[in-house]
Design a protein around this motif. Structure first.
Motif, PDB file in Angstrom:
ATOM      1  N   PHE A   1      -8.128   2.267  -8.877  1.00 60.60           N
ATOM      2  CA  PHE A   1      -9.082   2.121  -9.972  1.00 60.60           C
ATOM      3  C   PHE A   1     -10.495   1.950  -9.399  1.00 60.60           C
ATOM      4  O   PHE A   1     -10.686   1.216  -8.435  1.00 60.60           O
ATOM      5  CB  PHE A   1      -8.709   0.910 -10.830  1.00 60.60           C
ATOM      6  CG  PHE A   1      -9.436   0.874 -12.131  1.00 60.60           C
ATOM      7  CD1 PHE A   1      -8.959   1.575 -13.223  1.00 60.60           C
ATOM      8  CD2 PHE A   1     -10.633   0.172 -12.253  1.00 60.60           C
ATOM      9  CE1 PHE A   1      -9.652   1.575 -14.415  1.00 60.60           C
ATOM     10  CE2 PHE A   1     -11.328   0.166 -13.449  1.00 60.60           C
ATOM     11  CZ  PHE A   1     -10.840   0.873 -14.538  1.00 60.60           C
TER      12      PHE A   1
ATOM     13  N   ASP B   1      -1.680 -10.276  -0.855  1.00 60.16           N
ATOM     14  CA  ASP B   1      -0.250 -10.547  -0.917  1.00 60.16           C
ATOM     15  C   ASP B   1       0.545  -9.515  -0.111  1.00 60.16           C
ATOM     16  O   ASP B   1       1.710  -9.739   0.206  1.00 60.16           O
ATOM     17  CB  ASP B   1       0.225 -10.540  -2.372  1.00 60.16           C
ATOM     18  CG  ASP B   1       1.631 -11.087  -2.508  1.00 60.16           C
ATOM     19  OD1 ASP B   1       1.855 -12.222  -2.051  1.00 60.16           O
ATOM     20  OD2 ASP B   1       2.515 -10.383  -3.020  1.00 60.16           O
TER      21      ASP B   1
ATOM     22  N   TYR C   1       7.219 -10.605  -3.733  1.00 63.79           N
ATOM     23  CA  TYR C   1       6.477  -9.341  -3.805  1.00 63.79           C
ATOM     24  C   TYR C   1       5.734  -9.217  -5.124  1.00 63.79           C
ATOM     25  O   TYR C   1       4.612  -8.720  -5.175  1.00 63.79           O
ATOM     26  CB  TYR C   1       7.483  -8.196  -3.653  1.00 63.79           C
ATOM     27  CG  TYR C   1       6.986  -6.830  -4.012  1.00 63.79           C
ATOM     28  CD1 TYR C   1       6.049  -6.179  -3.208  1.00 63.79           C
ATOM     29  CD2 TYR C   1       7.477  -6.164  -5.129  1.00 63.79           C
ATOM     30  CE1 TYR C   1       5.615  -4.903  -3.530  1.00 63.79           C
ATOM     31  CE2 TYR C   1       7.044  -4.890  -5.454  1.00 63.79           C
ATOM     32  CZ  TYR C   1       6.111  -4.260  -4.657  1.00 63.79           C
ATOM     33  OH  TYR C   1       5.688  -3.001  -4.976  1.00 63.79           O
TER      34      TYR C   1
ATOM     35  N   GLY D   1       2.026  -9.765  -5.855  1.00 55.55           N
ATOM     36  CA  GLY D   1       0.977  -8.788  -5.594  1.00 55.55           C
ATOM     37  C   GLY D   1       0.510  -8.125  -6.875  1.00 55.55           C
ATOM     38  O   GLY D   1      -0.594  -7.597  -6.947  1.00 55.55           O
TER      39      GLY D   1
ATOM     40  N   GLU E   1      -1.230  -8.106 -10.184  1.00 53.46           N
ATOM     41  CA  GLU E   1      -2.369  -8.998 -10.375  1.00 53.46           C
ATOM     42  C   GLU E   1      -2.141 -10.140 -11.377  1.00 53.46           C
ATOM     43  O   GLU E   1      -2.574 -11.264 -11.139  1.00 53.46           O
ATOM     44  CB  GLU E   1      -3.625  -8.211 -10.734  1.00 53.46           C
ATOM     45  CG  GLU E   1      -3.464  -7.349 -11.982  1.00 53.46           C
ATOM     46  CD  GLU E   1      -4.665  -6.413 -12.169  1.00 53.46           C
ATOM     47  OE1 GLU E   1      -5.439  -6.232 -11.222  1.00 53.46           O
ATOM     48  OE2 GLU E   1      -4.808  -5.889 -13.280  1.00 53.46           O
TER      49      GLU E   1
ATOM     50  N   ASN F   1      -8.041  -5.802  -3.933  1.00 55.30           N
ATOM     51  CA  ASN F   1      -7.288  -5.779  -2.686  1.00 55.30           C
ATOM     52  C   ASN F   1      -8.202  -6.094  -1.493  1.00 55.30           C
ATOM     53  O   ASN F   1      -9.409  -5.878  -1.539  1.00 55.30           O
ATOM     54  CB  ASN F   1      -6.677  -4.376  -2.553  1.00 55.30           C
ATOM     55  CG  ASN F   1      -6.053  -4.149  -1.213  1.00 55.30           C
ATOM     56  OD1 ASN F   1      -6.611  -3.460  -0.357  1.00 55.30           O
ATOM     57  ND2 ASN F   1      -4.900  -4.759  -0.995  1.00 55.30           N
TER      58      ASN F   1
ATOM     59  N   THR G   1     -10.066  -3.058  -0.180  1.00 56.21           N
ATOM     60  CA  THR G   1     -11.140  -2.675  -1.104  1.00 56.21           C
ATOM     61  C   THR G   1     -12.398  -3.474  -0.800  1.00 56.21           C
ATOM     62  O   THR G   1     -13.482  -2.922  -0.622  1.00 56.21           O
ATOM     63  CB  THR G   1     -10.704  -2.973  -2.567  1.00 56.21           C
ATOM     64  OG1 THR G   1      -9.398  -2.453  -2.788  1.00 56.21           O
ATOM     65  CG2 THR G   1     -11.680  -2.385  -3.552  1.00 56.21           C
TER      66      THR G   1
ATOM     67  N   ALA H   1       4.632  -2.687 -13.595  1.00 62.45           N
ATOM     68  CA  ALA H   1       4.978  -1.436 -12.918  1.00 62.45           C
ATOM     69  C   ALA H   1       6.141  -1.576 -11.954  1.00 62.45           C
ATOM     70  O   ALA H   1       6.690  -0.578 -11.500  1.00 62.45           O
ATOM     71  CB  ALA H   1       3.749  -0.907 -12.192  1.00 62.45           C
TER      72      ALA H   1
ATOM     73  N   PHE I   1       8.434   1.325 -10.362  1.00 63.61           N
ATOM     74  CA  PHE I   1       8.613   1.491  -8.918  1.00 63.61           C
ATOM     75  C   PHE I   1      10.105   1.556  -8.585  1.00 63.61           C
ATOM     76  O   PHE I   1      10.543   2.379  -7.788  1.00 63.61           O
ATOM     77  CB  PHE I   1       8.015   0.306  -8.143  1.00 63.61           C
ATOM     78  CG  PHE I   1       6.522   0.156  -8.261  1.00 63.61           C
ATOM     79  CD1 PHE I   1       5.734   1.138  -8.837  1.00 63.61           C
ATOM     80  CD2 PHE I   1       5.906  -0.990  -7.772  1.00 63.61           C
ATOM     81  CE1 PHE I   1       4.349   0.993  -8.934  1.00 63.61           C
ATOM     82  CE2 PHE I   1       4.524  -1.150  -7.862  1.00 63.61           C
ATOM     83  CZ  PHE I   1       3.742  -0.161  -8.458  1.00 63.61           C
TER      84      PHE I   1
HETATM   85  C1  LIG Z   1       4.750  -4.880  -8.347  1.00 62.36           C
HETATM   86  C2  LIG Z   1       3.372  -4.728  -7.860  1.00 62.36           C
HETATM   87  C3  LIG Z   1       3.024  -5.179  -6.601  1.00 62.36           C
HETATM   88  C4  LIG Z   1       1.729  -5.085  -6.149  1.00 62.36           C
HETATM   89  N1  LIG Z   1       1.437  -5.562  -4.914  1.00 62.36           N
HETATM   90  C5  LIG Z   1       0.154  -5.494  -4.473  1.00 62.36           C
HETATM   91  C6  LIG Z   1      -0.186  -6.033  -3.202  1.00 62.36           C
HETATM   92  O1  LIG Z   1       0.647  -6.561  -2.477  1.00 62.36           O
HETATM   93  N2  LIG Z   1      -1.475  -5.965  -2.819  1.00 62.36           N
HETATM   94  C7  LIG Z   1      -2.431  -5.409  -3.607  1.00 62.36           C
HETATM   95  O2  LIG Z   1      -3.589  -5.384  -3.214  1.00 62.36           O
HETATM   96  N3  LIG Z   1      -2.131  -4.891  -4.810  1.00 62.36           N
HETATM   97  C8  LIG Z   1      -0.863  -4.919  -5.256  1.00 62.36           C
HETATM   98  N4  LIG Z   1      -0.574  -4.432  -6.502  1.00 62.36           N
HETATM   99  C9  LIG Z   1      -1.645  -3.882  -7.316  1.00 62.36           C
HETATM  100  C10 LIG Z   1      -2.367  -4.990  -8.071  1.00 62.36           C
HETATM  101  O3  LIG Z   1      -1.697  -5.237  -9.279  1.00 62.36           O
HETATM  102  C11 LIG Z   1      -3.780  -4.639  -8.420  1.00 62.36           C
HETATM  103  O4  LIG Z   1      -3.793  -3.404  -9.039  1.00 62.36           O
HETATM  104  C12 LIG Z   1      -4.687  -4.608  -7.241  1.00 62.36           C
HETATM  105  O5  LIG Z   1      -4.688  -5.813  -6.564  1.00 62.36           O
HETATM  106  C13 LIG Z   1      -6.079  -4.315  -7.694  1.00 62.36           C
HETATM  107  O6  LIG Z   1      -6.945  -4.260  -6.598  1.00 62.36           O
HETATM  108  P1  LIG Z   1      -7.733  -2.939  -6.208  1.00 62.36           P
HETATM  109  O7  LIG Z   1      -8.393  -2.452  -7.478  1.00 62.36           O
HETATM  110  O8  LIG Z   1      -8.682  -3.403  -5.204  1.00 62.36           O
HETATM  111  O9  LIG Z   1      -6.721  -1.984  -5.721  1.00 62.36           O
HETATM  112  C14 LIG Z   1       0.747  -4.501  -6.968  1.00 62.36           C
HETATM  113  C15 LIG Z   1       1.090  -4.013  -8.208  1.00 62.36           C
HETATM  114  C16 LIG Z   1       2.382  -4.122  -8.661  1.00 62.36           C
HETATM  115  C17 LIG Z   1       2.721  -3.609 -10.020  1.00 62.36           C
END
Ligand SMILES: Cc1cc2nc3c(=O)[nH]c(=O)nc-3n(C[C@H](O)[C@H](O)[C@H](O)COP(=O)(O)O)c2cc1C
Ligand code: SF4
Ligand code: FES
Lengths: 844, 421, 165
Positions: free
Chosen positions: B56, B79, B165, B168, B170, B207, B210, B390, B394
């Motif tokens: 995004f 995470d 897990y 992670g 959000e 993240n 990011t 999600a 997955f």
């Molecule tokens: C099940 C699941 C696990 C996720 N694990 C992580 C993770 O470990 N680290 C991460 O940065 N985003 C993870 N995400 C995505 C986050 O929900 C989120 O979209 C993200 O942190 C947004 O940051 P960004 O816009 O910088 O990518 C995960 C999403 C899902 C649905």
């Protein structure tokens, strides 16, 4: 913004309330029962079970212009979400379209059910919920034809896990909807249930001590959408389809919970109908769909072996069993001989009809003294003037409103009010709790007491017996609190009598009334005074002319003949034995003998609420009727019939044929009851949320109200505008001498009263007799926590365990009533407390 | 050139003075000289997209935060628990100040009260190191009250998860940080909205990778960043390569580099020369698996190009498998992961992962029938799109896509009767 | 043993409580402290954490049960968690895990008789390029093989005998 929006459900437009939940709106307006498991109309949606998936679309808007986009035919273009959406987490908006009957939706429902059934034990034939089970019903309607899961792959889990004394969990049946967890957290405010582990191992636990032990735990078994939660009372008791539901009213307290008695003919009960369980009956203004555990589980006295079954009369100094015609004849002579020196004391759970006939009898004989028992809570007459306004619904209090609870432990005295007021606070109402000691409700009024919750509330702690002074001087002494109360849009004051004498209680009620009057919080819906009067019909006593002041008068000037009706004088009053000895003839009508048989001339068995019909007036002045559920025990009569019969035997009028007819007489005479008839009391209308009925999955097994919503008596300020401020009552400010403390009798919901004792499953939860002593006072007296102390006050002398606390005013000792065998003071009294033995381990 | 893995180029960049000497906090200084809205515009213009998986646009996310809300937060998603992902770890171990600087710039841009860095529990040592960095920064006035004399106040804290897990995701992360079960929340409200974020306040969740890009963007400008990568996927990306390659590890390369270049030039090609690559999971366990055909190998690693080959780049955790690997076993491994990590909140994922795992075990044991294969494909389809978060989607992917691409791998395990008929 | 009133933890508890907007947020760090004190998250630890945070113990227990890094059962002195997730497994982690259990004579999740080692497998630990690997009491040990592992086991045994470790 307008109050309504248009939504389209399966092709038809409906006008629905703006801001409402889509599941609720579809059901209420479109008659479309979107299936749900986790969603419950009384709790926040969580979108967990995924049963409510629908196709959801909203009017498309042009990105650039923001204009609504139109189809060729001029109708708005609808943009559907690519995935199905959970209806339960959706708030309606104008132009929203949903489809609930497409193949995709049908498949999704089918799939979710298949997933749920893949772990479910499918033991419906032996399940208590069988027959009224949402999972079962929804599977019939939307489910797969057969399971594709291998049976041997199912997890085996505990089937009989006790969460507490009252509720069992079957871990195999649980579908992890979290309704029970959320109920405890959101509705009760006692988060003693939670999930443990995760994924498929997710399961309900409690790790509290004691376990799942709240006054509301039974409600979880109603809202559980499967048979995972069952009560100790009803487990394996009967199948729902064998039960006959009879609308009734809780006989316990001033809230007037609407209930349904599930009756079944029972072999162990001589083939007669008995109460198998007590269920909530929806009445949104009164108890919504909740009832307390006392109401649910406390019904066993109705069939207790200790019930009085035969009329008895004394002759030649000996009480002997007799029969009604002999008793009536003998009594008639005796009553006449009293020459008008006759009085009555009526208990606070007698029906209006009983009270009416009792009054007719006494007045017909030239008597005029009608006493209300117990004579410790006053103020009913003030409630009649400035009680909560006509149409009040505590469920509507919220942001901008305020509540003051003073001198009452609502959790113990009127659990449903405590539940509803706590929720009012969750909705943003400002809650102030004032008492000489800590009470449960105070936890909700204090910032961050639990869970860091930011709350709108305050607590006021005052010295023993000082409630009236606090209320009178609120504006001067607590200006900030007083100001918030004054400025509230709506204000309800709950004034109890804890730590007061009768005159103190009345003065407190008057002081509270004055505050309401002065701040303009009377004569309007959701404003006014509430008093947790003891018993189910405290207001009825008032309207029918029975007063606690008269009781005090009777106690000081005993009459020649005293009729004691449904009141346990000896159990309640340490001084009763002495003053009763001044009465020549005692006529005692009750369910149980409280030991008065040693003194009484007549012991007359009467019927409980389960065996007859009648009506009560609750603390909000709502007249509500209940229906006959079981046959009489022995030769017991409804009390109205007993008194009417006596009157007939005296030749002073004819016995009415029915309670309904008694109500006709009563309402013709007593102006507040004008227009009230059994027929009017039986009227119902559709209530929101629409629970019960065909789709029990939505609200749980609370029953639709078919017995009547009742009629509220307007209070004086509802009808007669213009302010009336009365002079404050004179009252005795309680005080203690040197080396004395003030003994405050307090109420415990679970106690050793005669009508409570037969409900054995609650017995372990009745506390060992104790008294709360201020820690500093205790230190000065050499008392440690758990020591056995002797408490002397007036005629009363009891030994109990000391429970030390910083959360009680110095100089005060809170002494729960009805935990000991000996009666304890009726109202606050100066007395002494002294240690008699070192601490012993608590018996519980 | 490394923008992120600068620890590989500069010795001791994890010391504050070294970091400062190499341009550290210059980006922050520039940001503080701008208005928050200007900072957001720079990040928007850079084309930076979220590296946590969904891609995004980062500046757009920041702009969702309502400026008038008095309290706002930044939460750093550290995470890193996706199977095969180990990039955030290296950033935090070797270049920690850059992450913190990026987080502070984000915090300034949305005027946040505090930054919480949510680390997976196993990153215990990294947490300690970050805590030391935070202390060092506080001592020098980069964190705390009146940061660098700007009048802006902000705190930075670390928080350790404990093996989940799902944290992670959000909204589960926010629940976990608030001391509740790490289960996802219903959305809307979204984290960026009042009511949806940390402590119900508007919150940016980004993240690690990011945010670690942000100092560079502020310092060198949006154009410099945008010049790297492809039209729709700007900047460098760290690719985590694992499995059957000679040199597994992190590779920071421009987005749009082909899989072939990554796997052969950088990761050294097949671990065993004689064996051919068979398949690849380009986004850990959660994205669709693809056979490693020439067409796939020549695909540029960008958000848009990966969509064309029926998969996603996601967090770019590229797990490579050679021809000796049985895809039924892969499906089972990945399914066990999701079964273990399903939070249990929603029905299809909770029951579906449990069910899938049981049936795949049957198949692997030789007790399955061809019906079982169709059944799990069907069950997986039923899960997809119906879950609360999600993770359920997955979890459906490995089944659906291994069966689609490698039906023979399943067929070899099942007989028409199954073992027990 | 206790957490409350234990000078060893006073500062840490205080600083955790200071970090967050609510007390409840500190439940995870405090559970780690309980685990450190008692070796596992035992009932005493649960009630102490509940008391410090003014939470119902059920809520604390619930959190402890959700996360795999809190152990609700006693573990060996060295809690060995071998990553056997896909990337590690592609590098032979399953075999390594099986060998290690054999070497120590334990089943999955089991503890050696001397209460020295507990072995279990875990999901991806973000060390996929350094397989086989494990985490020992939450500290990473990477690029393992049987020889290296034997050496480590011997070293840990010796440390324990010397009262360190
Ligand atoms: C099940 C699941 C696990 C996720 N694990 C992580 C993770 O470990 N680290 C991460 O940065 N985003 C993870 N995400 C995505 C986050 O929900 C989120 O979209 C993200 O942190 C947004 O940051 P960004 O816009 O910088 O990518 C995960 C999403 C899902 C649905
Ligand atoms: S999809 Fe899985 S992880 Fe996500 S909410 Fe549902 S059960 Fe939890
Ligand atoms: S998800 Fe909507 S009712 Fe459960």
């Amino acid at each position: 913004m307008s109050d309504t929006v248009i939504i389209n459900v399966d092709g038809n437009d409906y006008e629905v309330a703006a801001g409402s939940n889509l599941v609720d709106a579809a059901k209420w307006h479109a008659g479309n029962d979107i299936p749900v498991f986790c969603y419950h109309p009384k709790m926040e949606p969580v979108g967990m079970c995924r049963m409510c998936l629908v196709e959801l679309g909203t009017p498309a808007r042009d990105r650039a212009t923001g204009e609504a986009m139109l189809n060729d035919d001029g109708s708005p273009q609808i943009r559907y979400f690519p995935k199905l959406q959970t209806a339960c987490t959706t708030t309606v908006s104008d132009g929203m379209h949903i489809k609930t009957n497409t193949q995709e939706v049908i498949d999704a429902r089918n799939d979710v059910l298949e997933f749920l059934l893949s772990s479910h034990p499918l033991d419906c034939p032996i399940c208590d919920k069988g027959g009224e089970c949402p999972l079962q019903n929804l599977t019939m309607r939307h489910g797969p034809q057969s399971s594709r899961m291998y049976f041997e792959d199912k997890q085996l889990l505990e089937k009989h896990y006790p969460l507490g004394d009252l509720i069992f969990l079957d871990r195999e049946r649980c579908i992890q909807c979290a309704r029970c967890v959320r109920f405890q957290d959101e509705v009760v405010g006692d988060d003693v249930l939670a999930f443990h582990e995760r994924g498929r191992r997710l399961q309900i636990i409690t790790n509290s001590d004691p376990g799942f032990d709240t006054y509301f735990s039974g409600n979880t078994t109603d809202i559980c959408p499967v048979g995972a939660l069952t009560t100790t009372d009803f487990r394996f008791g009967a199948r729902p389809w064998e039960l006959n539901e009879v609308p009734s009213i809780s006989p316990w307290d001033a809230t007037g919970e609407n209930i349904s008695l599930s009756m079944r003919l029972d072999r162990d009960f001589g083939g007669k109908a008995l109460i198998k369980r007590v269920m909530p009956r929806q009445n949104e203004r009164v108890n919504e769909i909740w009832i307390s555990d006392k109401t649910r589980f406390g019904h066993h006295f109705t069939r207790s072996e200790d019930r009085l079954t035969q009329p008895m009369m004394r002759s030649g100094g000996v009480l002997r069993e007799s029969n009604w015609s002999a008793v009536m004849a003998a009594m008639a002579g005796l009553l006449k001989d009293a020459d008008g020196d006759i009085a009555a004391i009526a208990g606070s759970s007698m029906t209006n009809e009983d009270l009416w006939e009792l009054r007719q009898l006494v007045e017909g004989l030239g008597g005029s003294r009608l006493g209300a028992w117990i004579p410790s809570h006053g103020g009913a007459e003030i409630v009649a003037e400035v009680g909560v306004g006509f149409g009040t619904n505590l469920g509507q209090l919220g942001r901008g409103d305020a509540i003051l609870v003073i001198a009452s432990d609502l959790e113990e005295e009127a659990p449903i009010w405590r539940l509803r007021l706590k929720q009012a606070q969750d909705r943003g109402a400002y809650l102030v709790v004032a008492n000489a000691r800590h009470t449960r409700l105070e936890d909700f009024a204090i910032q961050g007491a639990r869970n860091d919750k930011v709350v709108e509330g305050d607590a006021i702690r005052y010295g023993a017996g000082e409630a009236v002074l606090i209320m009178r001087n609120l504006s001067a002494d607590q200006p900030e609190i007083a100001e918030r109360l004054s400025e509230a849009e709506n204000l309800v004051i709950v004034a109890g009598a804890e730590g007061l004498t009768l005159s103190g209680g009345k003065a407190l009620a008057q002081a509270a009334a004055n505050f309401l009057i002065e701040t303009g919080h009377i004569g309007r819906r959701n404003n006014g005074l509430l008093i947790p009067l003891p018993g189910a019909n405290g207001m009825g006593l008032h309207y029918l002319g029975f007063t606690p002041d008269t009781t005090l008068d009777i106690m000081t000037n005993p009459p020649q003949v005293l009729i004691v009706a449904q009141a346990e004088l000896l159990d309640d009053d340490p001084a009763a034995r002495a003053w009763l000895s001044g009465v020549e003839t005692i006529v005692y009508a009750n369910f149980f003998d409280d030991g008065i048989s040693a003194l009484a001339n007549y012991i007359l068995p009467i019927q409980t609420f389960a065996e007859r019909d009648g009506s009560f007036v609750n603390g909000e002045r709502r007249v509500q009727r209940f229906y006959t559920a079981q046959g009489p025990i022995g030769q017991s009569l409804p009390a109205w019939k007993l008194f009417g019969g006596a009157r007939q035997a005296l030749g002073a009028g004819a016995l009415q044929p029915s309670a309904a007819a008694v109500m006709r007489d009563l309402s013709a005479d007593i102006s507040e009851f004008e227009g009230i008839s059994y027929k009017a009391l039986a009227q119902v209308k559709r209530e929101f949320p629409d629970v019960g009925g065909r789709d029990q999955y939505y609200g749980g097994t609370a029953y639709t109200n078919t017995g009547g919503l009742g009629i509220q008596i307007p209070c004086v300020s509802d009808t007669r505008k213009g302010r009336r401020t009365r002079q404050l009552e004179r009252f005795d400010q309680p005080g203690a001498g040197e080396d004395e403390v003030l003994i405050m009798p307090v109420t415990r919901l679970y106690n050793r009263q005669r009508n409570f004792r037969p409900s054995l499953m609650l017995e372990p939860r009745v506390l060992t007799p104790y008294a709360i002593v201020n820690s500093d006072d205790a230190a000065a007296l050499g008392i440690s926590d758990g020591d056995i102390v002797e408490i002397r006050a007036g005629e009363s002398n009891v030994r109990v365990q000391a429970a030390l606390s910083d959360e009680i005013a110095a100089g005060a000792v809170a002494l729960p009533r009805h935990l000991t065998e000996e009666a304890i003071p009726l109202t606050i009294t100066a007395g002494s407390v002294s240690k008699v033995a070192e601490a012993v381990a608590a018996a519980t | 050139m490394h923008i992120l893995l600068r620890g590989r180029d500069i010795d001791n960049i994890k010391q504050l003075d070294v970091y400062e000497r190499h341009g550290g906090f210059a980006g922050m200084k520039k940001a503080l000289a701008m208005t928050p809205a200007e900072v957001i515009n720079v990040v928007k213009a850079s084309g930076l997209r979220g590296r946590g998986g969904a891609g995004f646009p980062t500046g757009v996310k920041w702009s969702f935060i309502p400026q008038h809300e008095p309290v706002k937060f930044v939460t750093v998603n550290a995470d890193e628990s996706e199977t095969g992902t180990f990039k955030d770890r290296e950033i935090m171990e070797e270049n920690p100040y850059q992450l913190i600087e990026g987080s502070l710039i984000c915090a300034y841009a949305i005027q946040a009260k505090a930054v919480y860095i949510y680390l997976r529990g196993e990153f215990w040592d990294i947490g300690d190191q970050l805590d030391e960095c935070i202390e060092a920064l506080r001592a020098k006035g980069y964190i705390g009250a009146n940061i660098m004399g700007s009048g802006y106040d902000c705190e930075v804290y670390t928080h350790l998860g404990a093996g989940a897990y799902i944290c992670g995701e959000e909204s589960a992360l926010l629940n976990s940080l608030e001391g509740y079960l790490g289960q996802p929340r219903v959305r809307p409200p979204f984290p960026a909205q009042k009511g949806g974020g940390l402590y119900k306040e508007a919150t940016v969740v980004n993240n690690v990778e990011t945010l670690a890009n942000v100092p560079y963007i502020l310092n060198d400008g949006a154009d410099a960043f945008k010049a790297i990568g492809t039209e729709q996927s700007a900047g460098n990306k760290i690719y985590c390569v694992s499995g059957h390659v000679k040199r597994p590890g992190n590779y920071e390369l421009p987005m749009g580099t082909t899989f072939r270049e990554l796997l052969y030039e950088h990761a050294g090609g097949p671990l065993h020369e004689e064996r051919k690559f068979k398949a690849m999971l380009p986004s850990g366990g959660s994205g669709p698996i693809v056979p490693l055909t020439d067409e796939v190998l020549d695909t540029p690693m960008s958000y848009e190009d990966c969509a064309n080959i029926g998969t996603i780049i996601g967090s770019a955790s590229i797990i490579v498998m050679d021809e000796t690997v049985d895809m039924t076993w892969v499906a089972s491994k990945v399914t066990k992961f999701f079964k273990h990590e399903s939070c249990g909140k929603c029905t299809p994922c909770r029951e579906g992962t449990y069910w899938l795992d049981k049936v795949i075990d049957r198949i692997l044991d030789g007790r399955g029938s061809p019906d079982d294969v169709t059944r799990i494909a069907d069950v997986a389809e039923n899960m997809a799109g119906t879950t609360l978060c999600a993770l359920g989607d997955f979890a459906a992917n490995p089944i659906i896509h291994t069966i689609r691409h490698f039906p023979d791998d399943f067929a070899q395990h099942v007989s028409a009767q199954g073992a027990d008929g | 043993m206790a957490i409350i009133g234990n000078p060893k933890y006073e500062e840490r508890i205080k600083s955790h409580l200071a970090k967050y907007e609510t007390k409840r947020s500190a439940v995870m760090p405090l559970l780690y402290i309980a685990q450190e004190e008692y070796g596992w998250v035992n009932p005493d630890g649960i009630s102490e954490v509940a008391e410090i945070l003014n939470l119902d113990p059920t809520q604390v227990k619930s959190i402890a049960g959700f996360y795999t890094m809190y152990s609700e059962k006693p573990k060996g002195k060295y809690w060995l968690q071998v990553c056997t997730d896909l990337p590690c497994a592609l590098q032979g982690a399953d075999d390594f895990h099986a060998w290690l259990k054999d070497e120590l004579g334990v089943e999955e999740g089991g503890t050696t008789k001397d209460e020295m080692f507990t072995v279990e497998h875990v999901m991806c630990l973000a060390a996929c390029d350094k397989a086989p690997m494990l985490q020992c009491n939450f500290r990473y040990v990477e690029n393992l093989d049987q020889d290296k592992m034997r050496g480590l086991l011997a070293k840990w045994r010796a440390e324990a005998a010397n009262g360190r470790g």
